[in-house]
Design a protein around this motif. Structure first.
Motif, PDB file in Angstrom:
ATOM      1  N   PRO A   1      24.126  -5.784  35.376  1.00 31.19           N
ATOM      2  CA  PRO A   1      24.575  -7.173  35.199  1.00 31.19           C
ATOM      3  C   PRO A   1      25.833  -7.299  34.344  1.00 31.19           C
ATOM      4  CG  PRO A   1      22.193  -7.039  34.998  1.00 31.19           C
ATOM      5  CD  PRO A   1      22.699  -5.624  35.038  1.00 31.19           C
ATOM      6  N   ASP A   2      25.936  -6.528  33.266  1.00 29.12           N
ATOM      7  CA  ASP A   2      27.132  -6.585  32.430  1.00 29.12           C
ATOM      8  C   ASP A   2      28.345  -6.009  33.156  1.00 29.12           C
ATOM      9  OD1 ASP A   2      25.863  -7.780  30.303  1.00 29.12           O
ATOM     10  OD2 ASP A   2      25.367  -5.886  29.317  1.00 29.12           O
ATOM     11  N   TYR A   3      28.138  -4.940  33.926  1.00 31.37           N
ATOM     12  CA  TYR A   3      29.256  -4.306  34.635  1.00 31.37           C
ATOM     13  C   TYR A   3      29.803  -5.209  35.741  1.00 31.37           C
ATOM     14  CZ  TYR A   3      31.767  -1.053  37.676  1.00 31.37           C
ATOM     15  OH  TYR A   3      32.715  -0.460  38.461  1.00 31.37           O
ATOM     16  N   GLN A   4      28.933  -5.847  36.506  1.00 28.81           N
ATOM     17  CA  GLN A   4      29.362  -6.646  37.642  1.00 28.81           C
ATOM     18  C   GLN A   4      29.388  -8.153  37.347  1.00 28.81           C
ATOM     19  OE1 GLN A   4      30.264  -5.432  41.154  1.00 28.81           O
ATOM     20  NE2 GLN A   4      30.849  -4.056  39.498  1.00 28.81           N
ATOM     21  N   GLY A   5      28.890  -8.562  36.191  1.00 24.54           N
ATOM     22  CA  GLY A   5      28.905  -9.972  35.848  1.00 24.54           C
ATOM     23  C   GLY A   5      28.019 -10.824  36.734  1.00 24.54           C
ATOM     24  N   VAL A   6      26.853 -10.294  37.072  1.00 22.46           N
ATOM     25  CA  VAL A   6      25.943 -11.020  37.951  1.00 22.46           C
ATOM     26  C   VAL A   6      24.504 -10.677  37.570  1.00 22.46           C
ATOM     27  CG1 VAL A   6      25.986  -9.182  39.684  1.00 22.46           C
ATOM     28  CG2 VAL A   6      25.347 -11.509  40.365  1.00 22.46           C
ATOM     29  N   ASP A   7      23.614 -11.646  37.661  1.00 27.53           N
ATOM     30  CA  ASP A   7      22.204 -11.401  37.374  1.00 27.53           C
ATOM     31  C   ASP A   7      21.556 -10.606  38.496  1.00 27.53           C
ATOM     32  OD1 ASP A   7      22.332 -12.804  34.998  1.00 27.53           O
ATOM     33  OD2 ASP A   7      21.795 -14.720  35.944  1.00 27.53           O
TER      34      ASP A   7
END
Length: 239
Positions: free
Chosen positions: A49-55
């Motif tokens: 989630p932090d790497y791709q900015g998505v839950d």
């Protein structure tokens, strides 16, 4: 836990602009303290989630793969039996930097096809004869030093947490300054003595503290081993 340096990659998928493939990989030795493949898979889900900015709940997972590629320092592996030879990953031809897979075989496919055909026609199928098809490759052996610089020791605190990132940033800055003729072979995992000499020499000039730290962290024995194979690369290029 055991220090581990993770690397991320993400690529757009051809099926749809909203689809992408993400990779998380690391370099490890065989120390029992190293995390298992399952441990790394768990970290993938935690860090994605932090790497791709998505839950994670917003993702529609199409396929999940995890595993490992085994690389051998004595590479390519010697042929030990008559009439039997290893091909692809089983032969140890894959780079310890870019792992194995189909690409490691296709790079040698033309050479292997003609060599195996010639061995069959000449009935040169003894282990020593088949071993000549996958001879010593100095560039593969030299790549081990670079893999070692991406693999923190198992003892926590032995290396600074930012050491590997600092080495990568300094190295890529040097290669970018030297141009495409230096950068492209490295990105294609083609180690050439001229490119290596320019990169290492540039690193010593632009980031001498980082260069010295590399020497200290890796130690004299791996460096001496690397210079032997680098000299073999130079000799091979001069022939």
């Amino acid at each position: 836990g055991c220090p581990t340096q993770y690397f991320w990659e993400a690529f757009p998928a051809s099926a749809s602009p909203t689809q992408r493939t993400t990779y998380l990989f690391t370099y490890m030795g065989l120390d029992p303290e190293r995390p298992s493949v399952l441990d790394i898979m768990e970290d993938y889900w935690k860090l994605l989630p932090d790497y791709q900015g998505v839950d994670l709940d917003a993702l529609d997972i199409k396929r999940v793969l995890f595993g490992l590629f085994v690389a051998y320092k004595d590479s390519p592996l010697p042929t030990r039996w008559d009439r039997i030879m290893q091909i692809g990953d089983a032969s140890g031809m894959q780079s310890p930097l870019s792992f194995g897979g189909f690409g490691a075989l296709t790079r040698h496919l033309s050479r292997l096809t003609s060599a195996v055909s010639g061995a069959l026609e000449a009935d040169a199928l003894r282990a020593a004869q088949l071993g000549l098809i996958n001879p010593y490759q100095a560039n593969l052996r030299a790549a081990w030093l670079f893999q070692a610089s991406m693999r923190p020791p198992v003892r926590a605190g032995a290396w600074s947490d930012v050491f590997i990132s600092r080495v990568l940033v300094a190295t890529f800055e040097v290669m970018e300054a030297r141009g495409d003729s230096v950068m492209r072979p490295f990105l294609q995992d083609v180690l050439r003595p001229d490119s290596l000499a320019q990169t290492i020499g540039g690193l010593m000039v632009s980031s001498p503290a980082t260069a010295v730290e590399i020497l200290i962290r890796l130690g004299p024995i791996p460096l001496a081993d690397w210079f032997v194979h680098f000299a073999a690369m130079v000799a091979g290029s001069a022939v």
